[in-house]
Design an enzyme around this catalytic site. Structure first.
Site, PDB file in Angstrom:
ATOM      1  N   HIS A   1       0.814  -1.225   0.000  1.00  0.00           N
ATOM      2  CA  HIS A   1       0.000   0.000   0.000  1.00  0.00           C
ATOM      3  C   HIS A   1       0.845   1.272   0.000  1.00  0.00           C
ATOM      4  O   HIS A   1       1.868   1.341   0.667  1.00  0.00           O
ATOM      5  CB  HIS A   1      -1.002  -0.004   1.148  1.00  0.00           C
ATOM      6  CG  HIS A   1      -0.435   0.028   2.540  1.00  0.00           C
ATOM      7  ND1 HIS A   1      -0.261   1.184   3.247  1.00  0.00           N
ATOM      8  CD2 HIS A   1      -0.030  -0.966   3.369  1.00  0.00           C
ATOM      9  CE1 HIS A   1       0.225   0.897   4.447  1.00  0.00           C
ATOM     10  NE2 HIS A   1       0.378  -0.386   4.547  1.00  0.00           N
TER      11      HIS A   1
ATOM     12  N   GLU B   1      -5.266   1.109   2.824  1.00  0.00           N
ATOM     13  CA  GLU B   1      -4.911   0.048   3.777  1.00  0.00           C
ATOM     14  C   GLU B   1      -4.954   0.515   5.220  1.00  0.00           C
ATOM     15  O   GLU B   1      -5.402  -0.216   6.103  1.00  0.00           O
ATOM     16  CB  GLU B   1      -3.496  -0.493   3.460  1.00  0.00           C
ATOM     17  CG  GLU B   1      -3.156  -1.790   4.200  1.00  0.00           C
ATOM     18  CD  GLU B   1      -2.618  -1.613   5.617  1.00  0.00           C
ATOM     19  OE1 GLU B   1      -2.536  -2.612   6.337  1.00  0.00           O
ATOM     20  OE2 GLU B   1      -2.284  -0.467   6.016  1.00  0.00           O
TER      21      GLU B   1
HETATM   22 ZN    ZN Z   1       1.222  -1.206   6.369  1.00  0.00          ZN
END
Ligand code: ZN
Length: 349
Positions: free
Chosen positions: A73, A225
């Protein structure tokens, strides 16, 4: 095939540029675009975005029967303007989970939603001056009530701050303060930009070696995320397994460190997929990649986000050790290279 050699200068250079690209969750477009630009150098990848804004890449393999995915991410911790105070300073609401004291004293950029260039400021305790507040400076609890942003602009009241173009809901990015010394990389947001850089470096290593993944491989560079649902969507329906690449938690009682890649077998979301984890373990053993096996006490990953959303695939988690996570973080190039080698071994297995 032996593991292709990794261009670690390229890895660290791309990582530094990515770290210097602000991308708090919800405002990660620039970091997605920078990663897209880097991956666009490899025409074997078919790049796209999903509607949520994540970057997707389809990488044809020698075979296509058991497609795999890797995810990391680019979104990071950050904040939003919660309130403009009567003294012209800003109250914040956090994006992602962290302790307020870990950002005290940090420089910030505030991105006006009305447009225009970002404003600069500093995260401070509202009673910051030792010569005025004495013991209260050390004794005050750091929370959303006591932490504020002092703007580097002339304002003494809410109206003047609004005149600067600042409004409730504007994104606030923390300065990463990137420094590379003796192979160490010290910066905020190594979680998880370090792993995005490992994936990009793995693609380059494969290209430099003229190698193709054994299976069709899907890359997902996630942008939500830190709030728990990044990679919950974005994979093809025939996907069979997902390796999340995210930082390993270093601290007392942990096996992880800044010089190894770690296989996480369990975190707050429970155990990862045992068979896939065992395969990853065999791969590092066979290839003599420096690694650890660990359990993370307060941690969730995008792999689990996909599981929770109904993803019917095997999920495992690997990543480089990062010291002082969700704080002023640090890792070492050795851990990044080990993680990249692991990714390569997986692609070629
Ligand atoms: Zn992370």
């Amino acid at each position: 095939m032996p593991i292709p050699s990794i261009d670690s200068d390229f890895l660290v250079d791309f990582l530094t540029r990515l770290l210097n690209t602000p991308s708090p969750t919800g405002y990660a477009e620039r970091a997605i675009a920078l990663t897209e630009e880097a991956l666009a150098q490899f025409p074997e990848l078919r790049l796209s975005r999903n509607r949520k804004g994540a970057l997707l890449a389809e990488w044809p393999g020698v075979e296509s029967g058991s497609p795999r995915a890797l995810t990391a991410h680019v979104d990071t911790l950050g904040a939003m303007v919660k309130e403009i105070k009567s003294n012209g300073r800003l109250k914040l609401t956090q994006i992602g989970g962290y302790a307020w004291n870990t950002i005290e004293g940090e420089g910030v950029a505030i991105f006006p939603s009305k447009g225009g260039s970002p404003l600069r400021g500093t995260v401070l305790l509202s009673m910051a001056s030792a010569h005025v507040y004495g013991r209260q400076v050390s004794e005050s609890k750091r929370d959303e009530e006591t932490i504020e942003v002092r703007l580097d602009a002339r304002t003494t009241n809410a109206e003047e701050t609004r005149q600067l173009g600042i409004d409730v809901g504007d994104f606030v990015a923390l300065d990463p303060r990137v420094e590379v010394t003796n192979g160490f990389i010290r910066s905020r947001h190594l979680d998880d930009k370090a792993c995005v850089a490992c994936i990009v470096a793995a693609v380059k290593a494969m290209r430099d070696a003229g190698a193709r993944p054994v299976q069709r491989t899907h890359l997902l560079i996630s942008n939500y995320e830190e709030v728990g649902h990044g990679a919950s969507t974005g994979f093809p329906p025939d996907l069979t397994e997902l390796v999340a690449v995210d930082m390993a938690a270093v601290g007392n009682g942990q096996t992880s460190d800044e010089f190894h890649a770690t296989l996480c077998v369990k975190d707050s979301g429970g155990p990862y997929h045992h068979d896939l984890s065992q395969r990853l373990r065999r791969l590092v053993e066979e290839n003599e990649i420096p690694y650890k096996v660990d359990i993370y006490p307060y941690y969730g990953s995008d792999g689990e986000a996909y599981w929770r959303a109904g993803g019917d695939v095997a999920v495992a988690l690997i990543g480089p050790g990062v010291d002082a996570s969700h704080n002023y973080e640090r890792t070492h190039t050795e851990a990044l290279v080990a993680t990249t080698q692991w990714i390569l071994a997986y692609l070629l297995s």
